[in-house]
Design a protein around this motif. Structure first.
Motif, PDB file in Angstrom:
ATOM      1  N   UNK A  38      53.300  45.578  32.237  1.00 54.71           N
ATOM      2  CA  UNK A  38      54.726  45.877  32.194  1.00 54.71           C
ATOM      3  C   UNK A  38      55.199  46.689  33.379  1.00 54.71           C
ATOM      4  N   UNK A  39      54.273  47.277  34.097  1.00 54.28           N
ATOM      5  CA  UNK A  39      54.596  48.008  35.324  1.00 54.28           C
ATOM      6  C   UNK A  39      54.124  47.259  36.574  1.00 54.28           C
ATOM      7  N   UNK A  40      53.884  45.955  36.428  1.00 56.04           N
ATOM      8  CA  UNK A  40      53.562  45.123  37.583  1.00 56.04           C
ATOM      9  C   UNK A  40      52.133  45.242  38.063  1.00 56.04           C
ATOM     10  N   UNK A  41      51.229  45.715  37.210  1.00 57.10           N
ATOM     11  CA  UNK A  41      49.838  45.935  37.605  1.00 57.10           C
ATOM     12  C   UNK A  41      48.983  44.770  37.134  1.00 57.10           C
ATOM     13  N   UNK A  42      48.154  44.257  38.024  1.00 55.61           N
ATOM     14  CA  UNK A  42      47.272  43.138  37.719  1.00 55.61           C
ATOM     15  C   UNK A  42      46.120  43.596  36.832  1.00 55.61           C
ATOM     16  N   UNK A  43      45.872  42.853  35.735  1.00 53.74           N
ATOM     17  CA  UNK A  43      44.807  43.206  34.794  1.00 53.74           C
ATOM     18  C   UNK A  43      43.898  42.005  34.533  1.00 53.74           C
ATOM     19  N   UNK A  44      42.649  42.300  34.249  1.00 52.65           N
ATOM     20  CA  UNK A  44      41.677  41.287  33.840  1.00 52.65           C
ATOM     21  C   UNK A  44      40.806  41.876  32.742  1.00 52.65           C
ATOM     22  N   UNK A  45      40.210  40.986  31.956  1.00 51.58           N
ATOM     23  CA  UNK A  45      39.291  41.422  30.905  1.00 51.58           C
ATOM     24  C   UNK A  45      37.893  40.851  31.132  1.00 51.58           C
ATOM     25  N   UNK A  46      36.906  41.585  30.633  1.00 52.97           N
ATOM     26  CA  UNK A  46      35.575  41.019  30.422  1.00 52.97           C
ATOM     27  C   UNK A  46      35.260  41.186  28.943  1.00 52.97           C
ATOM     28  N   UNK A  47      34.983  40.064  28.266  1.00 51.21           N
ATOM     29  CA  UNK A  47      34.740  40.073  26.817  1.00 51.21           C
ATOM     30  C   UNK A  47      33.257  40.238  26.524  1.00 51.21           C
ATOM     31  N   UNK A  48      32.947  40.870  25.379  1.00 58.05           N
ATOM     32  CA  UNK A  48      31.565  40.860  24.926  1.00 58.05           C
ATOM     33  C   UNK A  48      31.277  39.512  24.270  1.00 58.05           C
ATOM     34  N   UNK A  49      30.054  39.324  23.793  1.00 52.17           N
ATOM     35  CA  UNK A  49      29.625  38.000  23.350  1.00 52.17           C
ATOM     36  C   UNK A  49      30.443  37.487  22.163  1.00 52.17           C
ATOM     37  N   UNK A  50      30.758  38.358  21.201  1.00 55.23           N
ATOM     38  CA  UNK A  50      31.506  37.870  20.034  1.00 55.23           C
ATOM     39  C   UNK A  50      33.012  38.056  20.176  1.00 55.23           C
ATOM     40  N   UNK A  51      33.446  38.478  21.363  1.00 51.75           N
ATOM     41  CA  UNK A  51      34.862  38.640  21.693  1.00 51.75           C
ATOM     42  C   UNK A  51      35.571  39.616  20.741  1.00 51.75           C
ATOM     43  N   UNK A  52      34.823  40.595  20.250  1.00 50.09           N
ATOM     44  CA  UNK A  52      35.412  41.656  19.439  1.00 50.09           C
ATOM     45  C   UNK A  52      35.700  42.904  20.267  1.00 50.09           C
ATOM     46  N   UNK A  53      35.213  42.916  21.496  1.00 51.99           N
ATOM     47  CA  UNK A  53      35.447  44.029  22.406  1.00 51.99           C
ATOM     48  C   UNK A  53      35.722  43.464  23.793  1.00 51.99           C
ATOM     49  N   UNK A  54      36.420  44.252  24.594  1.00 48.12           N
ATOM     50  CA  UNK A  54      36.686  43.829  25.967  1.00 48.12           C
ATOM     51  C   UNK A  54      36.752  45.042  26.875  1.00 48.12           C
ATOM     52  N   UNK A  55      36.254  44.856  28.084  1.00 45.47           N
ATOM     53  CA  UNK A  55      36.490  45.818  29.154  1.00 45.47           C
ATOM     54  C   UNK A  55      37.797  45.426  29.833  1.00 45.47           C
ATOM     55  N   UNK A  56      38.523  46.426  30.308  1.00 45.83           N
ATOM     56  CA  UNK A  56      39.788  46.167  30.990  1.00 45.83           C
ATOM     57  C   UNK A  56      39.689  46.666  32.418  1.00 45.83           C
ATOM     58  N   UNK A  57      40.049  45.794  33.358  1.00 44.21           N
ATOM     59  CA  UNK A  57      40.049  46.137  34.774  1.00 44.21           C
ATOM     60  C   UNK A  57      41.461  45.936  35.312  1.00 44.21           C
ATOM     61  N   UNK A  58      41.930  46.869  36.115  1.00 44.99           N
ATOM     62  CA  UNK A  58      43.300  46.795  36.622  1.00 44.99           C
ATOM     63  C   UNK A  58      43.330  47.212  38.079  1.00 44.99           C
ATOM     64  N   UNK A  59      44.320  46.687  38.819  1.00 41.42           N
ATOM     65  CA  UNK A  59      44.433  46.932  40.264  1.00 41.42           C
ATOM     66  C   UNK A  59      45.881  47.260  40.595  1.00 41.42           C
ATOM     67  N   UNK A  60      46.106  48.419  41.182  1.00 42.15           N
ATOM     68  CA  UNK A  60      47.439  48.824  41.630  1.00 42.15           C
ATOM     69  C   UNK A  60      47.442  48.972  43.138  1.00 42.15           C
ATOM     70  N   UNK A  61      48.540  48.580  43.761  1.00 42.40           N
ATOM     71  CA  UNK A  61      48.635  48.674  45.208  1.00 42.40           C
ATOM     72  C   UNK A  61      48.330  47.360  45.875  1.00 42.40           C
ATOM     73  N   UNK A  62      48.177  47.371  47.193  1.00 41.40           N
ATOM     74  CA  UNK A  62      47.969  46.127  47.930  1.00 41.40           C
ATOM     75  C   UNK A  62      46.665  45.442  47.520  1.00 41.40           C
ATOM     76  N   UNK A  63      46.672  44.113  47.528  1.00 44.75           N
ATOM     77  CA  UNK A  63      45.498  43.340  47.123  1.00 44.75           C
ATOM     78  C   UNK A  63      44.534  43.228  48.293  1.00 44.75           C
ATOM     79  N   UNK A  64      43.953  44.370  48.658  1.00 47.91           N
ATOM     80  CA  UNK A  64      43.004  44.439  49.760  1.00 47.91           C
ATOM     81  C   UNK A  64      41.775  45.203  49.289  1.00 47.91           C
ATOM     82  N   UNK A  65      40.628  45.036  49.966  1.00 43.21           N
ATOM     83  CA  UNK A  65      39.423  45.780  49.593  1.00 43.21           C
ATOM     84  C   UNK A  65      39.568  47.274  49.870  1.00 43.21           C
TER      85      UNK A  65
END
Length: 386
Positions: A38-65
């Protein structure tokens, strides 16, 4: 664009989710992903095997290393059997402390990290900022490695990882590694009057525990290395905390179960200690099977956390020194996800608000002064990101 929440509002919201490790964390992840996107931040998930849990990864700022990664975990330990003065899932402020499960370990830091990401996105920083929020840290840091590998695939590669475990905002550049085994000793039942013809799982398990005691004594008798001397205690430790087995006093025990954990100083090879346990169990098993071939010892590895090693000229340490003005760095004997980030190629340190002594306790709290110190740290970080 969603309304911005304050650091304290974010803490209140995160604590309200009872993300005990044995259950799901998806309600928290769903809410947090919605807030960040909702604030324009890119997010991705990594799910565990049974998809009952997830890690959340987010990136703010320029899409550079080159991002600074703010790393925390979503899970907390249970409150079962603990005597709490107030609702553990509601932050209560009294006497300069913020009470609630996870305020210290480590939703206080996560709230600050989320606030910083939204600020970074809004300010248009020139160096990116990332969030890495894992699951199952309290179960042996098992959720971080797959999360880190996913991050490297879906987001621009970060360079520095700041792990916000409670350190009273002190710079921690080293910690012990750890691993452990669940042990199942299988014996052979006979009447205790016929002891030599059976195999007591309890007594044979005791042989392995006795070996662990002797190993501890051997380790502790040696002068500590310079790297080990900084730790308390200044050596590797092997430990058994629980044991169960047997059915009656007059029957040789058919089963015995216990768990071994070890905390290994960074300049020793963790696998050497693990292999020594396996070899000791094999020697005991051989003597058991000479009496009854059905007997045996099964070892099941249940966690593995690499040590965090101090980095000569490390970028993460240099950044924290710059932000805090700290001249000293310390080490701790507990493990964190910092060693896993370091093993994956990031420069990593630990630095977060709160006192580790409060972790997992009834009436867990984060001092307001520590939370404010964390706010100042994040404000300095945002200035540094440009």
């Amino acid at each position: 664009m969603m309304d911005k929440l304050t650091q304290r509002q974010l803490l209140d919201k995160l604590v309200s989710f009872p993300t005990v490790s044995r259950g799901s964390n998806l309600e928290l992840v769903d809410w947090l992903e919605g807030y960040l996107t909702g604030h324009g931040i890119t997010c991705h998930r990594h799910w565990n095997e049974d998809r009952q849990k997830a890690a959340l990864m987010a990136h703010a700022g320029p899409m550079v290393p080159g991002a600074v990664v703010l790393s925390g975990h979503s899970d907390v330990v249970p409150v079962d059997g603990q005597d709490w003065t107030s609702d553990p899932w509601t932050v209560v402020e009294r006497d300069g402390r913020l009470y609630g499960r996870g305020t210290c370990d480590m939703k206080g830091y996560v709230a600050l990290a989320v606030w910083a990401l939204v600020e970074a996105q809004g300010r248009g920083v020139t160096r990116p900022l990332q969030l890495a929020l894992s699951y199952d840290e309290e179960l042996g840091c098992t959720g971080a490695p797959p999360m880190i590998q996913t991050m490297k695939q879906v987001l621009p590669l970060g360079s520095v990882a700041l792990i916000g475990e409670p350190s009273r905002m002190a710079l921690i550049n080293g910690h012990k590694g750890g691993t452990g085994y669940h042990v199942h000793v299988k014996g052979f039942e006979v009447h205790s009057s016929l002891l030599p013809y059976g195999v007591s799982a309890v007594m044979e398990g005791a042989r392995l525990i006795h070996w662990l005691n002797e190993r501890n004594a051997e380790i502790q008798a040696k002068p500590p290395s310079p790297a080990a001397a900084a730790f308390h205690p200044p050596f590797t430790t092997l430990h058994v905390g629980q044991i169960a087995g047997g059915t009656a006093n007059n029957i040789t025990a058919a089963d015995c179960r216990f768990s071994i954990e070890m905390r290994v100083v960074p300049d020793e090879i963790l696998e050497h200690h693990a292999e020594a346990v396996v070899d000791a169990a094999a020697r005991i098993e051989g003597a058991m099977q000479a009496i009854r071939p059905e007997a045996g010892i099964t070892l099941t590895r249940f966690f593995g956390v690499p040590a965090l090693k101090p980095e000569a000229g490390g970028a993460a340490e240099a950044l924290v020194r710059r932000l805090t003005g700290a001249n000293a760095a310390g080490v701790v004997s507990y493990g964190t996800e910092a060693g896993q980030f370091q093993e994956a190629g990031y420069s990593a340190v630990v630095c977060g608000p709160g006192d580790i002594a409060q972790a997992h306790q009834p009436d867990e709290f984060l001092e307001v002064s520590e939370f404010q110190a964390g706010i100042r740290f994040m404000e300095a970080l945002l200035e540094d990101l440009g």
